[in-house]
Design a protein around this motif. Sequence first.
Motif, PDB file in Angstrom:
ATOM      1  N   VAL A 219      -3.997 -13.917  23.871  1.00 47.35           N
ATOM      2  CA  VAL A 219      -4.371 -13.590  22.615  1.00 47.35           C
ATOM      3  C   VAL A 219      -5.867 -13.842  22.371  1.00 47.35           C
ATOM      4  CG1 VAL A 219      -3.862 -14.311  20.107  1.00 47.35           C
ATOM      5  CG2 VAL A 219      -2.013 -14.214  21.508  1.00 47.35           C
ATOM      6  N   VAL A 220      -6.486 -12.888  21.856  1.00 51.70           N
ATOM      7  CA  VAL A 220      -7.982 -12.777  21.847  1.00 51.70           C
ATOM      8  C   VAL A 220      -8.328 -14.020  20.777  1.00 51.70           C
ATOM      9  CG1 VAL A 220      -8.380 -11.142  19.691  1.00 51.70           C
ATOM     10  CG2 VAL A 220     -10.019 -11.448  21.617  1.00 51.70           C
ATOM     11  N   ASP A 221      -7.804 -14.399  19.844  1.00 56.91           N
ATOM     12  CA  ASP A 221      -8.095 -15.312  18.943  1.00 56.91           C
ATOM     13  C   ASP A 221      -7.996 -16.648  19.499  1.00 56.91           C
ATOM     14  OD1 ASP A 221      -8.006 -14.173  15.860  1.00 56.91           O
ATOM     15  OD2 ASP A 221      -6.968 -12.981  17.352  1.00 56.91           O
ATOM     16  N   ASP A 222      -7.093 -16.763  20.747  1.00 58.93           N
ATOM     17  CA  ASP A 222      -6.804 -18.171  21.467  1.00 58.93           C
ATOM     18  C   ASP A 222      -8.153 -17.940  22.367  1.00 58.93           C
ATOM     19  OD1 ASP A 222      -4.464 -18.824  20.300  1.00 58.93           O
ATOM     20  OD2 ASP A 222      -3.374 -18.030  21.728  1.00 58.93           O
ATOM     21  N   MET A 223      -8.340 -17.032  23.102  1.00 64.34           N
ATOM     22  CA  MET A 223      -9.451 -17.132  24.214  1.00 64.34           C
ATOM     23  C   MET A 223     -10.889 -17.314  23.743  1.00 64.34           C
ATOM     24  SD  MET A 223     -11.166 -13.999  24.488  1.00 64.34           S
ATOM     25  CE  MET A 223     -11.401 -13.665  26.336  1.00 64.34           C
ATOM     26  N   LEU A 224     -10.986 -17.012  22.189  1.00 60.64           N
ATOM     27  CA  LEU A 224     -12.328 -17.009  21.655  1.00 60.64           C
ATOM     28  C   LEU A 224     -12.498 -18.396  20.819  1.00 60.64           C
ATOM     29  CD1 LEU A 224     -13.014 -13.345  20.258  1.00 60.64           C
ATOM     30  CD2 LEU A 224     -13.916 -14.412  22.434  1.00 60.64           C
ATOM     31  N   GLY A 225     -11.485 -19.004  20.971  1.00 65.75           N
ATOM     32  CA  GLY A 225     -11.575 -20.315  19.938  1.00 65.75           C
ATOM     33  C   GLY A 225     -11.437 -20.051  18.473  1.00 65.75           C
ATOM     34  N   LEU A 226     -10.795 -18.842  17.902  1.00 67.64           N
ATOM     35  CA  LEU A 226     -10.885 -18.553  16.651  1.00 67.64           C
ATOM     36  C   LEU A 226      -9.541 -19.279  15.926  1.00 67.64           C
ATOM     37  CD1 LEU A 226     -11.965 -14.939  16.393  1.00 67.64           C
ATOM     38  CD2 LEU A 226     -13.183 -16.927  15.538  1.00 67.64           C
ATOM     39  N   PHE A 227      -8.511 -19.248  17.182  1.00 63.54           N
ATOM     40  CA  PHE A 227      -7.180 -19.805  16.434  1.00 63.54           C
ATOM     41  C   PHE A 227      -6.947 -21.147  16.944  1.00 63.54           C
ATOM     42  CE2 PHE A 227      -2.468 -20.192  16.818  1.00 63.54           C
ATOM     43  CZ  PHE A 227      -2.167 -20.402  15.573  1.00 63.54           C
ATOM     44  N   THR A 228      -7.188 -22.070  16.305  1.00 66.59           N
ATOM     45  CA  THR A 228      -7.058 -23.678  17.036  1.00 66.59           C
ATOM     46  C   THR A 228      -5.644 -24.485  16.305  1.00 66.59           C
ATOM     47  OG1 THR A 228      -8.519 -24.206  15.264  1.00 66.59           O
ATOM     48  CG2 THR A 228      -9.503 -23.394  17.237  1.00 66.59           C
ATOM     49  N   ALA A 229      -4.881 -23.731  15.911  1.00 64.29           N
ATOM     50  CA  ALA A 229      -3.834 -24.672  15.164  1.00 64.29           C
ATOM     51  C   ALA A 229      -3.016 -25.498  16.349  1.00 64.29           C
ATOM     52  CB  ALA A 229      -2.891 -23.667  14.559  1.00 64.29           C
ATOM     53  N   PHE A 230      -3.029 -24.863  17.650  1.00 65.06           N
ATOM     54  CA  PHE A 230      -2.601 -25.525  18.768  1.00 65.06           C
ATOM     55  C   PHE A 230      -3.183 -24.459  20.087  1.00 65.06           C
ATOM     56  CE2 PHE A 230       0.896 -22.298  17.520  1.00 65.06           C
ATOM     57  CZ  PHE A 230       1.043 -22.101  18.896  1.00 65.06           C
ATOM     58  N   LYS A 231      -3.093 -25.320  21.263  1.00 69.36           N
ATOM     59  CA  LYS A 231      -3.662 -24.841  22.358  1.00 69.36           C
ATOM     60  C   LYS A 231      -2.550 -24.872  23.309  1.00 69.36           C
ATOM     61  CE  LYS A 231      -7.471 -24.782  25.665  1.00 69.36           C
ATOM     62  NZ  LYS A 231      -6.724 -25.217  26.692  1.00 69.36           N
ATOM     63  N   ALA A 232      -2.239 -23.743  23.864  1.00 68.26           N
ATOM     64  CA  ALA A 232      -1.207 -24.013  25.152  1.00 68.26           C
ATOM     65  C   ALA A 232      -1.969 -24.072  26.061  1.00 68.26           C
ATOM     66  CB  ALA A 232      -0.431 -22.513  25.112  1.00 68.26           C
ATOM     67  N   LYS A 233      -1.348 -24.853  27.010  1.00 63.41           N
ATOM     68  CA  LYS A 233      -2.060 -25.083  28.749  1.00 63.41           C
ATOM     69  C   LYS A 233      -2.474 -24.020  29.015  1.00 63.41           C
ATOM     70  CE  LYS A 233      -1.137 -27.111  33.050  1.00 63.41           C
ATOM     71  NZ  LYS A 233      -0.138 -27.711  33.941  1.00 63.41           N
ATOM     72  N   PHE A 234      -1.918 -22.555  29.026  1.00 66.20           N
ATOM     73  CA  PHE A 234      -2.278 -21.313  29.889  1.00 66.20           C
ATOM     74  C   PHE A 234      -3.502 -20.800  29.318  1.00 66.20           C
ATOM     75  CE2 PHE A 234       1.270 -20.204  27.245  1.00 66.20           C
ATOM     76  CZ  PHE A 234       0.846 -19.366  26.274  1.00 66.20           C
ATOM     77  N   VAL A 235      -3.801 -21.448  28.012  1.00 66.92           N
ATOM     78  CA  VAL A 235      -5.063 -20.516  27.330  1.00 66.92           C
ATOM     79  C   VAL A 235      -6.400 -21.056  27.951  1.00 66.92           C
ATOM     80  CG1 VAL A 235      -6.386 -20.301  25.256  1.00 66.92           C
ATOM     81  CG2 VAL A 235      -3.807 -19.876  25.332  1.00 66.92           C
ATOM     82  N   LYS A 236      -7.296 -20.385  28.120  1.00 65.52           N
ATOM     83  CA  LYS A 236      -8.501 -20.783  28.734  1.00 65.52           C
ATOM     84  C   LYS A 236      -9.540 -20.185  27.406  1.00 65.52           C
ATOM     85  CE  LYS A 236     -12.554 -20.564  31.625  1.00 65.52           C
ATOM     86  NZ  LYS A 236     -13.120 -19.716  33.103  1.00 65.52           N
ATOM     87  N   ARG A 237     -10.115 -21.249  26.874  1.00 66.38           N
ATOM     88  CA  ARG A 237     -11.301 -21.080  25.759  1.00 66.38           C
ATOM     89  C   ARG A 237     -12.427 -20.243  26.522  1.00 66.38           C
ATOM     90  NH1 ARG A 237      -9.050 -24.344  21.694  1.00 66.38           N
ATOM     91  NH2 ARG A 237      -7.426 -23.242  20.873  1.00 66.38           N
ATOM     92  N   PHE A 238     -12.817 -19.165  26.467  1.00 65.43           N
ATOM     93  CA  PHE A 238     -13.992 -18.633  26.959  1.00 65.43           C
ATOM     94  C   PHE A 238     -15.013 -18.477  25.962  1.00 65.43           C
ATOM     95  CE2 PHE A 238     -10.723 -16.753  29.450  1.00 65.43           C
ATOM     96  CZ  PHE A 238     -11.526 -16.488  30.676  1.00 65.43           C
ATOM     97  N   ALA A 239     -14.902 -19.185  24.417  1.00 73.16           N
ATOM     98  CA  ALA A 239     -15.734 -19.323  23.379  1.00 73.16           C
ATOM     99  C   ALA A 239     -15.423 -20.134  22.433  1.00 73.16           C
ATOM    100  CB  ALA A 239     -16.399 -17.982  22.874  1.00 73.16           C
ATOM    101  N   THR A 240     -16.024 -20.606  21.728  1.00 73.94           N
ATOM    102  CA  THR A 240     -15.851 -21.689  20.577  1.00 73.94           C
ATOM    103  C   THR A 240     -16.246 -20.955  19.259  1.00 73.94           C
ATOM    104  OG1 THR A 240     -17.832 -22.833  20.706  1.00 73.94           O
ATOM    105  CG2 THR A 240     -15.599 -23.554  22.030  1.00 73.94           C
ATOM    106  N   LEU A 241     -15.562 -19.726  18.814  1.00 70.58           N
ATOM    107  CA  LEU A 241     -16.157 -18.877  17.910  1.00 70.58           C
ATOM    108  C   LEU A 241     -15.686 -19.798  16.372  1.00 70.58           C
ATOM    109  CD1 LEU A 241     -16.185 -15.473  18.858  1.00 70.58           C
ATOM    110  CD2 LEU A 241     -17.794 -17.108  19.396  1.00 70.58           C
ATOM    111  N   GLY A 242     -14.587 -20.531  16.533  1.00 70.06           N
ATOM    112  CA  GLY A 242     -14.018 -21.122  15.372  1.00 70.06           C
ATOM    113  C   GLY A 242     -14.972 -22.302  15.153  1.00 70.06           C
TER     114      GLY A 242
END
Length: 277
Positions: A219-242
């Motif tokens: 999910v693009v919001d996950d990998m960009l750090g926009l959705f931070t309600a929770f973080k699954a182990k398999f998500v790599k944050r490629f940015a911290t836009l949130g």
Amino acid sequence: MSATAKKRAPMPEDILARKGGEPIVSLTCYTTPMAQIMDPHVDFVLVGDSVGMVLHGLTSTVAVTMEMMILHGQAVARGLSSAMMVVDLPFGTYEENPEQAFRNAARIMRETGAGAVKLEGGRHMAETIRFLVQRGVPVMAHIGLTPQSINTLGGYKVQGRGAAAQALMADAKAVAEAGAFAVVLEKVPASLADRVTAEVPIPTIGIGASAGCDGQILVVDDMLGLFTAFKAKFVKRFATLGEDAGAAIADYARAVKAREFPGPEHVFGDATPGGPK
């Protein structure tokens, strides 16, 4: 192809042909601006029912409606020119029987321009997948952790461990035999994902699976750090836009309170000769 020419958007048969080849790149998104940003870089965009959690604040995908999927599908379609769009069938719109699934899949394709639909389920959905494909609806399958079924799975748990591996393998082979052009493997052990990838003739798209899958999706919001309600182990944050957005909004609030914004360059003067415009 010239430097300015746009590549043709792939079709399901093009994704199928990528089995065992160059990894397939995909992301989930829900809006026109985000679709425009990712369009040159991905092979397909998934309009996922995760929109209910990411953009609408729902606690699961179960409450997502056809109207929500069509609205966001139309928005994403406006931002794409070189990537294929796949749209999720939401919970309760395809499980009853193949005829129900066809009506709703046809509506989504007709009203959004999607190149394919995605549905969750393995062997028990094989008949429905076959029914859809025979009637002109390309289907991407989704097995392993199927978020629409979390109430029966007992939450967002890893699927396919131990004795359950054989059942998941059977699911993968069933959806492939039924005519799905690709299958999403979500939250399954890496070794099992590698086995499935080796044994089924259609591309596997991993999310919390294995780097050995034929492609990957987040999910693009996950990998960009926009959705931070929770973080699954398999998500790599490629940015911290949130975090960046939070800092920018705080700076905006400070500037407003200090009357630093708007400045002279942001306001309009009287329409007098030689005056500000």
